[in-house]
Design a protein around this motif. Sequence first.
Motif, PDB file in Angstrom:
ATOM      1  N   ALA A 361       0.945  -1.202   0.094  1.00  0.00           N
ATOM      2  CA  ALA A 361       0.292  -0.021  -0.298  1.00  0.00           C
ATOM      3  C   ALA A 361       0.806   1.479   0.266  1.00  0.00           C
ATOM      4  N   TYR A 362       0.139   2.515  -0.725  1.00  0.00           N
ATOM      5  CA  TYR A 362       1.429   3.179  -0.582  1.00  0.00           C
ATOM      6  C   TYR A 362      -0.084   4.748  -0.329  1.00  0.00           C
ATOM      7  N   GLU A 368      -3.790   7.737  -3.685  1.00  0.00           N
ATOM      8  CA  GLU A 368      -3.706   5.638  -3.200  1.00  0.00           C
ATOM      9  C   GLU A 368      -3.473   4.878  -3.554  1.00  0.00           C
ATOM     10  N   LEU A 369      -2.469   3.463  -3.334  1.00  0.00           N
ATOM     11  CA  LEU A 369      -2.241   2.797  -4.310  1.00  0.00           C
ATOM     12  C   LEU A 369      -2.342   1.417  -2.947  1.00  0.00           C
ATOM     13  N   ILE A 370      -3.387   0.561  -3.490  1.00  0.00           N
ATOM     14  CA  ILE A 370      -3.168  -0.630  -3.048  1.00  0.00           C
ATOM     15  C   ILE A 370      -3.132  -1.848  -4.145  1.00  0.00           C
ATOM     16  N   GLY A 371      -1.752  -2.999  -4.189  1.00  0.00           N
ATOM     17  CA  GLY A 371      -1.531  -4.238  -5.208  1.00  0.00           C
ATOM     18  C   GLY A 371      -0.901  -4.793  -4.096  1.00  0.00           C
ATOM     19  N   GLY A 372      -1.128  -5.948  -4.942  1.00  0.00           N
ATOM     20  CA  GLY A 372      -1.034  -7.326  -4.321  1.00  0.00           C
ATOM     21  C   GLY A 372      -1.162  -8.473  -4.978  1.00  0.00           C
ATOM     22  N   ALA A 373      -0.579 -10.004  -4.283  1.00  0.00           N
ATOM     23  CA  ALA A 373      -1.239 -11.335  -4.811  1.00  0.00           C
ATOM     24  C   ALA A 373      -1.945 -11.520  -3.939  1.00  0.00           C
ATOM     25  N   ALA A 415      -4.498 -14.525  -7.968  1.00  0.00           N
ATOM     26  CA  ALA A 415      -5.306 -13.057  -8.458  1.00  0.00           C
ATOM     27  C   ALA A 415      -4.034 -12.354  -8.035  1.00  0.00           C
ATOM     28  N   ALA A 416      -4.277 -11.212  -8.809  1.00  0.00           N
ATOM     29  CA  ALA A 416      -3.078  -9.877  -8.524  1.00  0.00           C
ATOM     30  C   ALA A 416      -4.424  -9.204  -9.261  1.00  0.00           C
ATOM     31  N   PHE A 417      -3.541  -7.752  -7.873  1.00  0.00           N
ATOM     32  CA  PHE A 417      -5.286  -6.781  -8.192  1.00  0.00           C
ATOM     33  C   PHE A 417      -4.753  -5.566  -7.617  1.00  0.00           C
ATOM     34  N   MET A 418      -4.893  -4.549  -7.677  1.00  0.00           N
ATOM     35  CA  MET A 418      -4.604  -3.115  -7.906  1.00  0.00           C
ATOM     36  C   MET A 418      -5.530  -2.061  -8.454  1.00  0.00           C
ATOM     37  N   HIS A 419      -5.747  -0.833  -6.965  1.00  0.00           N
ATOM     38  CA  HIS A 419      -6.652  -0.117  -6.504  1.00  0.00           C
ATOM     39  C   HIS A 419      -5.932   0.743  -6.721  1.00  0.00           C
ATOM     40  N   ALA A 420      -6.567   2.116  -6.668  1.00  0.00           N
ATOM     41  CA  ALA A 420      -6.576   3.163  -7.387  1.00  0.00           C
ATOM     42  C   ALA A 420      -7.234   4.017  -6.609  1.00  0.00           C
ATOM     43  N   VAL A 431     -11.455   6.609  -8.589  1.00  0.00           N
ATOM     44  CA  VAL A 431     -11.235   5.358  -8.341  1.00  0.00           C
ATOM     45  C   VAL A 431     -11.337   3.897  -9.226  1.00  0.00           C
ATOM     46  N   GLY A 432     -10.166   3.707  -8.873  1.00  0.00           N
ATOM     47  CA  GLY A 432      -9.811   2.519 -10.406  1.00  0.00           C
ATOM     48  C   GLY A 432      -9.524   1.212 -10.201  1.00  0.00           C
ATOM     49  N   GLY A 433     -10.051   0.514  -9.704  1.00  0.00           N
ATOM     50  CA  GLY A 433      -9.240  -1.024  -9.747  1.00  0.00           C
ATOM     51  C   GLY A 433      -9.374  -2.167 -10.293  1.00  0.00           C
ATOM     52  N   LEU A 434      -8.552  -3.410 -10.334  1.00  0.00           N
ATOM     53  CA  LEU A 434      -8.821  -4.124 -11.615  1.00  0.00           C
ATOM     54  C   LEU A 434      -8.199  -5.423 -11.021  1.00  0.00           C
ATOM     55  N   ARG A 435      -8.585  -6.573 -10.809  1.00  0.00           N
ATOM     56  CA  ARG A 435      -7.679  -7.586 -10.547  1.00  0.00           C
ATOM     57  C   ARG A 435      -8.073  -9.261 -11.941  1.00  0.00           C
ATOM     58  N   TYR A 436      -7.539  -9.400 -11.618  1.00  0.00           N
ATOM     59  CA  TYR A 436      -7.136 -10.920 -12.721  1.00  0.00           C
ATOM     60  C   TYR A 436      -6.859 -11.773 -11.966  1.00  0.00           C
ATOM     61  N   THR A 437      -8.155 -12.472 -11.972  1.00  0.00           N
ATOM     62  CA  THR A 437      -8.603 -14.529 -11.348  1.00  0.00           C
ATOM     63  C   THR A 437      -7.873 -15.436 -12.198  1.00  0.00           C
ATOM     64  N   GLU A 438      -7.153 -16.643 -12.022  1.00  0.00           N
ATOM     65  CA  GLU A 438      -7.297 -17.897 -12.760  1.00  0.00           C
ATOM     66  C   GLU A 438      -7.996 -18.733 -11.143  1.00  0.00           C
ATOM     67  N   GLU A 439      -8.164 -19.599 -11.936  1.00  0.00           N
ATOM     68  CA  GLU A 439      -8.798 -20.623 -10.741  1.00  0.00           C
ATOM     69  C   GLU A 439      -9.222 -22.075 -11.390  1.00  0.00           C
ATOM     70  N   GLU A 440      -8.730 -22.834 -10.684  1.00  0.00           N
ATOM     71  CA  GLU A 440      -9.074 -24.593 -11.429  1.00  0.00           C
ATOM     72  C   GLU A 440      -9.335 -25.615 -10.723  1.00  0.00           C
TER      73      GLU A 440
END
Length: 726
Positions: A361-362, A368-373, A415-420, A431-440
Amino acid sequence: MTRNYIRTTSSLAIAVGSLACASPAFAQDTATSQAEAVVPDDSLGEIVVTAQRREQRADDVGVTINVLTGSDLKAAGTQSIVDLAAITPNVQIKNVLANSVVNVSIRGIGLNDYAANNNPAAGMYVDNVYLVSPAMLSFGLFDIDRVEILKGPQGDLYGRNTTAGAVNIISRKPSDVTDVQIEAGYGTYDSWHIDGAVGGALTSTLTARFALQTVQQGSGPQTNYVTGNRIGKVDRTNGRLQLQWEPSDSFNLLLNAHKGYDRSDVTLYKADNILTTEEDAFASMPRVSGAGVDPYMRLESSGISLTGNWSISPQVTLTSISAYEHFTRLHVEDTDGTSVRYLDATYDNSIDQYSQELRLAYHGDGLELIGGAFYSHDKVNTRDAFFSPDLLPLFGLAGLDTIGNTYRQRTDAYAAFMHAEWTFAPNLTLVGGLRYTEEEKTFDQATTFLCAAGTCSNLFAPVTNNYSTSNVSGKIGLNYQAGDRTLLYASISRGFKSGGFQGQLTFDPTVLQPFGDEKLTAYELGIKTRLFSNFQLNAAVFDYEYSDAQIYGPLFDSPVGVLFGIANVGDARVMGIEADARWRPTEGLDVRFGVGMIDTEVTKSVVAGVTQGSVLPNSPRLTLNGRMKYEWSLSDRAIADITLSGNYQSRVRFDIVRSPAEAVEGGYFLGNAEIGVSLADHWRASVWVKNVFDHLYRTQALNTSVGWTSQYGAPRTAGANISYRF
């Protein structure tokens, strides 16, 4: 959608905008790090939330959130998450299967499934740990700091399986202040409970908190006419230990371990059995039903999580959350509601899950930024058996006494994500955010078995199937700070709930092919305004586009009658409005009110049993809730209080597959009351009544191979509590 409804929604949107422009600004101190501030006179104080993975005033978050503090939960007599629906508009929470599988529906979006392998549509988080199965949601609530109910898809920060929203349950954390509290109570049906917690500093860098709850009940409102026994015994105990180590101002670790069990009775089904007239003599007695053996459950849960926070610099923080959960469930019931051995069910599940999340988080000037996995793995093992020696011969299966199904499901999610949030102009934040998810998912060892005298054989060879999916979800929004205490927000968000596999009995192995993801796009406009220092209003209008909706119901025919299952039935539309207000007109008087209206419609159906134009299940058009509390001084050391609360919901359909009239429940109102006295800021004694008017209402209707069954809500109950806090 009806023209009147569109007109109503549009009018509210205009009113919201007008209110934003007219609202005055009032400065408020925000010097509190707790969910509730100690405030004088008629001021409302502040609510601090972590709905966006950082501490913020609830009024500053551009998301519709209902926040229930620990004192709110106590005042409402809340014991489990099922009770939350009564104090939150546009939320339905009920037991799907007797009283050990919970379904959460928010704004008409939910999953009515009782299988342990399918994920809820509303993400359930307990101390930042996601729970993968609806079977895991029947826990008790104790030593809670607050509950945050986020409405609408939470596709960026929360990810998969949040098409309906998310529910955050946050327990009280350790601190260096010594805190001791205990409560005991006694009530109807020889019920009693003890809640206790103790916390404080162990060393200069180590703090701890231990909380324990036990709930016991000797009998209940139901009678088993076969055995003559009262049904409703409760035996539930949960404990939680937290240790927080803070060697420096820039680093801390929180260890959270919990364990609990529930060995209560399973509620009886009130059946209209089409294969026997045995229960007809008790048809007019809704709380009298039959069971060859008194039903029971054996639930056990345990888990541990480790959360680390490292402030790398004044602007940058790294957070790690590692968690493991283990859950087992043995649920024994008599689904046919008679002494005849038609459907005597045993559900046996075990669930293990591990998750790891890393967030960076920044916090900068206007940014304001939050990114992660995120990674999670879970495994669900199930063996469901139906002892049916009197039913199977009616379908040409003479000589057999048991039918059931088994499966194992393993899921890996990445998953990897970013929120700003960027304040690009005075009072305007993008406000914007993206999340990429893979599920098996791997679904194996899946088969249906038939047994005779303990010897079982598979109806078909065990099936193995795989399902994988990937998805990009997220949101974009704009927040306008119209005044210090007025926020106007607009957003477009998208979420998805992953596909999966049938967890129910089937005679056709092709049914075990996977169903697909469902997706939801939400358009929302809202306002949060402190009109005066003693009056807060929050309101929102929303419009959902719901595609490939996963609907659960009696979708499949079989040799033993209709069987339940889940399928992508088509598309739907949801439109609605909701508002909640809090007002303290004078010192000692606190008034709260919430209203929700939704209009749901299946706009496209690809399944014969679901009719285009029908409503969604568990989506009453109108929900209302309110609470009024008044406190007054008896002396310098004694304060009295009285609380009146209630909730109303309009007509609801529990099931829409094949449009059954039996699945419709009319509207009803429930009222509650409590009177208490507090002494010297330490002691409190109270007496309470729930369902004051003793209203009879159904909470679930379920179609089975032997006919329709119903579950009823609790009748009027009363009791007394005494508590001490130091």
